[in-house]
Design a protein around this motif. Structure first.
Motif, short mmCIF file in Angstrom:
data_model
loop_
_atom_site.label_atom_id
_atom_site.label_comp_id
_atom_site.label_asym_id
_atom_site.label_seq_id
_atom_site.Cartn_x
_atom_site.Cartn_y
_atom_site.Cartn_z
N ALA A 28 -14.17 -0.22 11.01
CA ALA A 28 -12.87 0.41 11.25
C ALA A 28 -12.69 0.82 12.70
CB ALA A 28 -12.70 1.62 10.35
N ALA A 29 -13.81 0.99 13.44
CA ALA A 29 -13.77 1.33 14.86
C ALA A 29 -15.10 0.94 15.48
CB ALA A 29 -13.49 2.82 15.05
N ALA A 30 -15.12 0.86 16.79
CA ALA A 30 -16.36 0.53 17.48
C ALA A 30 -17.37 1.64 17.32
CB ALA A 30 -16.07 0.28 18.96
N GLY A 31 -18.65 1.26 17.25
CA GLY A 31 -19.69 2.26 17.10
C GLY A 31 -21.07 1.64 17.00
N THR A 32 -22.01 2.45 16.55
CA THR A 32 -23.40 2.04 16.39
C THR A 32 -23.78 2.12 14.92
OG1 THR A 32 -23.91 2.95 18.58
CG2 THR A 32 -25.77 2.47 17.13
N VAL A 33 -24.52 1.12 14.46
CA VAL A 33 -24.98 1.13 13.07
C VAL A 33 -26.04 2.22 12.95
CG1 VAL A 33 -26.03 -0.19 11.21
CG2 VAL A 33 -24.51 -1.33 12.84
N GLY A 34 -25.67 3.30 12.26
CA GLY A 34 -26.59 4.43 12.14
C GLY A 34 -27.57 4.29 11.00
N ALA A 35 -27.14 3.67 9.90
CA ALA A 35 -28.02 3.54 8.74
C ALA A 35 -27.53 2.42 7.85
CB ALA A 35 -28.08 4.85 7.95
N ILE A 36 -28.51 1.77 7.18
CA ILE A 36 -28.25 0.80 6.12
C ILE A 36 -29.15 1.21 4.97
CG2 ILE A 36 -28.31 -1.61 5.40
CD1 ILE A 36 -28.01 -2.41 8.33
N GLN A 45 -24.94 -2.25 18.23
CA GLN A 45 -23.62 -1.87 18.71
C GLN A 45 -22.61 -2.87 18.17
OE1 GLN A 45 -22.86 0.80 20.63
NE2 GLN A 45 -24.98 1.50 20.86
N VAL A 46 -21.55 -2.38 17.56
CA VAL A 46 -20.52 -3.24 17.00
C VAL A 46 -19.17 -2.80 17.53
CG1 VAL A 46 -21.83 -3.74 14.90
CG2 VAL A 46 -20.27 -1.79 14.95
N GLN A 101 -14.77 -2.84 17.13
CA GLN A 101 -13.80 -2.69 16.05
C GLN A 101 -13.46 -4.07 15.46
OE1 GLN A 101 -9.87 -1.16 17.16
NE2 GLN A 101 -9.91 0.14 15.33
N GLY A 102 -13.51 -4.19 14.16
CA GLY A 102 -13.23 -5.45 13.49
C GLY A 102 -14.45 -6.33 13.32
N ALA A 103 -15.63 -5.85 13.77
CA ALA A 103 -16.85 -6.65 13.62
C ALA A 103 -17.24 -6.75 12.15
CB ALA A 103 -17.99 -6.03 14.43
N LEU A 104 -17.76 -7.91 11.74
CA LEU A 104 -18.15 -8.14 10.34
C LEU A 104 -19.41 -7.34 10.01
CD1 LEU A 104 -17.69 -9.68 7.68
CD2 LEU A 104 -19.13 -11.52 8.62
N LEU A 105 -19.30 -6.52 8.98
CA LEU A 105 -20.46 -5.73 8.53
C LEU A 105 -21.14 -6.37 7.33
CD1 LEU A 105 -18.87 -2.14 8.70
CD2 LEU A 105 -20.20 -3.33 10.45
N GLY A 106 -20.39 -6.98 6.46
CA GLY A 106 -20.92 -7.60 5.25
C GLY A 106 -19.77 -8.02 4.36
N TYR A 107 -20.04 -8.17 3.06
CA TYR A 107 -19.04 -8.63 2.11
C TYR A 107 -19.02 -7.67 0.91
CZ TYR A 107 -19.47 -12.84 4.95
OH TYR A 107 -19.52 -13.72 6.01
N SER A 108 -17.88 -7.63 0.27
CA SER A 108 -17.75 -6.76 -0.90
C SER A 108 -18.55 -7.34 -2.06
CB SER A 108 -16.28 -6.61 -1.30
OG SER A 108 -15.72 -7.86 -1.65
N ALA A 109 -19.24 -6.46 -2.79
CA ALA A 109 -20.07 -6.88 -3.91
C ALA A 109 -19.21 -7.00 -5.17
CB ALA A 109 -21.19 -5.88 -4.13
N ARG A 110 -19.84 -7.47 -6.23
CA ARG A 110 -19.14 -7.60 -7.51
C ARG A 110 -19.01 -6.24 -8.21
NH1 ARG A 110 -18.39 -12.74 -9.23
NH2 ARG A 110 -19.48 -14.38 -8.05
N THR A 111 -19.89 -5.32 -7.87
CA THR A 111 -19.86 -3.99 -8.49
C THR A 111 -18.92 -3.08 -7.71
OG1 THR A 111 -21.76 -3.28 -7.18
CG2 THR A 111 -22.21 -4.22 -9.35
N SER A 112 -18.55 -1.96 -8.34
CA SER A 112 -17.68 -0.99 -7.69
C SER A 112 -17.82 0.34 -8.39
CB SER A 112 -16.22 -1.46 -7.74
OG SER A 112 -15.35 -0.46 -7.23
N CYS A 113 -17.54 1.42 -7.65
CA CYS A 113 -17.53 2.75 -8.27
C CYS A 113 -16.13 3.12 -8.72
CB CYS A 113 -18.06 3.80 -7.30
SG CYS A 113 -17.14 3.89 -5.74
N GLY A 114 -15.15 2.25 -8.48
CA GLY A 114 -13.79 2.51 -8.90
C GLY A 114 -13.43 1.73 -10.15
N PRO A 115 -12.16 1.74 -10.53
CA PRO A 115 -11.74 1.04 -11.75
C PRO A 115 -11.68 -0.47 -11.60
CG PRO A 115 -9.84 2.05 -10.68
CD PRO A 115 -11.04 2.50 -9.93
#
Length: 264
Positions: free
Chosen positions: A178-186, A221-222, A224-238
Motif C-alpha cells: 500500500a506504500a513504500a517501506g521495509t519488510v519487517g516480518a513474514i 526495501q519495497v 508502493q505497488g510492489a508485489l508481496l504475494g498472492y491471495s490464498a484460498r482461505t480467509s478470515c472473512g465470509p
C-alpha cells in the motif's frame, strides 16, 4: 466463827456465784451469736448461688436468641431499586448482545456525524480532498470489496475486536504494498495465515494476511505497488480474500478512515 469472817465468806461466795452466772450467760450469748452467724452465712451463700444461676440462665437465653436470629432467614429483604439503565445480565442471549452492540455503534456513528456537521466548510473541504487522513498516500493492496470491517464480533462464544478489514478477491489475486517501506516480518498466524508486515517509518505499519506465494524477504526495501504475494484460498472473512490492517505507534487504525475502499 465470828461475825466478820462469816460476812467476808458470804461476800466471796456471792461474788463467785455472780461470776459463774455471768460467764454462763456470756457463753450462752456467744453460742446464740455463732448459731445466728452460721445461719446468716448459709443464707448469703444460698442467695449468691441463686443469683449466679439466674444470671447464667439469662445470659444463655440471650446468646441463644441472637444465634437464632442470625440463622433464620430475614422475613422481608429490602428490594434493590436501580433507576439507571440496567446492565446486561448473565442470562442475556447473544441476540441481546448484538442488539446492544448495534445500538452503541449507531450512537457512535451519530456522534461522528454531529462532529462533522459542526463545521460545514471543513466537511466540504474534506469531501473534496478524498480520504480523511492519509499521510502516507496509501493505495489499496487489492481491488476488492470490504466484506468485514473493524468492530466487535463473537467467535467461539467470546466477543473479540476485529481490527482492520477483509477484502474479497478470488484466490491467486496479486497483493501489492500500500506504500513504500521495509519488510519487517513474514510469519504465520493461526487466524490470518501467512502474514507480511511492512514498516513505513514515522511509526506506521501495514499488515497483509491470508497470503500465499510470498515474493519478498525480511529486510527487503519495497516501493508502493510492489508485489508481496498472492491471495490464498482461505480467509478470515465470509468470502475468500485477504486481511488488511494499519498500525500507528502499534495502535490499530481503521483502514476505512485512510483509504477509499469499496464496501458491500
Amino acid at each position: 466463827m465470828s461475825t466478820g469472817k462469816q460476812g467476808k465468806l458470804d461476800f466471796k461466795m456471792g461474788w463467785s456465784g455472780r461470776l459463774a452466772r455471768g460467764w454462763a450467760r456470756l457463753k450462752q450469748i456467744l453460742a446464740q451469736t455463732f448459731r445466728l452467724s452460721r445461719r446468716g452465712w448459709t443464707r448469703l451463700v444460698v442467695r449468691e448461688r441463686f443469683l449466679v444461676g439466674a444470671l447464667s440462665f439469662l445470659a444463655l437465653t440471650t446468646v441463644g436468641w441472637g444465634i437464632g436470629r442470625r440463622l433464620s432467614p430475614s422475613a422481608a429483604p429490602m428490594p434493590l431499586v436501580i433507576e439507571e439503565k440496567p446492565a446486561v445480565s448473565a442470562e442475556t442471549g447473544a441476540g441481546d448482545y448484538e442488539t446492544l452492540l448495534r445500538e452503541l455503534q449507531a450512537e457512535l456513528a451519530a456522534l461522528q456525524a454531529q462532529m462533522k456537521t459542526a463545521d460545514p466548510a471543513q466537511t466540504a473541504s474534506e469531501a473534496e480532498a478524498g480520504p480523511v487522513f492519509n499521510p502516507l498516500k496509501l493505495t489499496p493492496p487489492v481491488a476488492g470489496k470490504v466484506t468485514k470491517r473493524s468492530g466487535w464480533e463473537k467467535k467461539a462464544g467470546e466477543w473479540r475486536y476485529h481490527s482492520g478489514v477483509d477484502l474479497a478477491v478470488p484466490p491467486g489475486t496479486p497483493v501489492v504494498a500500500a506504500a513504500a517501506g521495509t519488510v519487517g516480518a513474514i510469519k504465520t498466524d493461526p487466524a490470518l495465515g501467512t502474514v507480511v508486515v511492512l514498516d513505513h517509518g514515522q511509526g506506521w505499519q501495514s499488515l497483509y494476511g491470508q497470503l500465499t506465494g510470498i515474493q519478498v524477504v525480511t529486510g527487503q526495501q519495497v516501493g508502493q505497488g510492489a508485489l508481496l504475494g498472492y491471495s490464498a484460498r482461505t480467509s478470515c472473512g465470509p468470502a475468500p480474500g485477504i486481511h488488511f490492517n494499519l498500525y500507528h505507534q502499534e495502535n490499530p487504525v481503521d483502514p476505512l478512515t485512510v483509504l477509499n475502499l469499496t464496501q458491500q
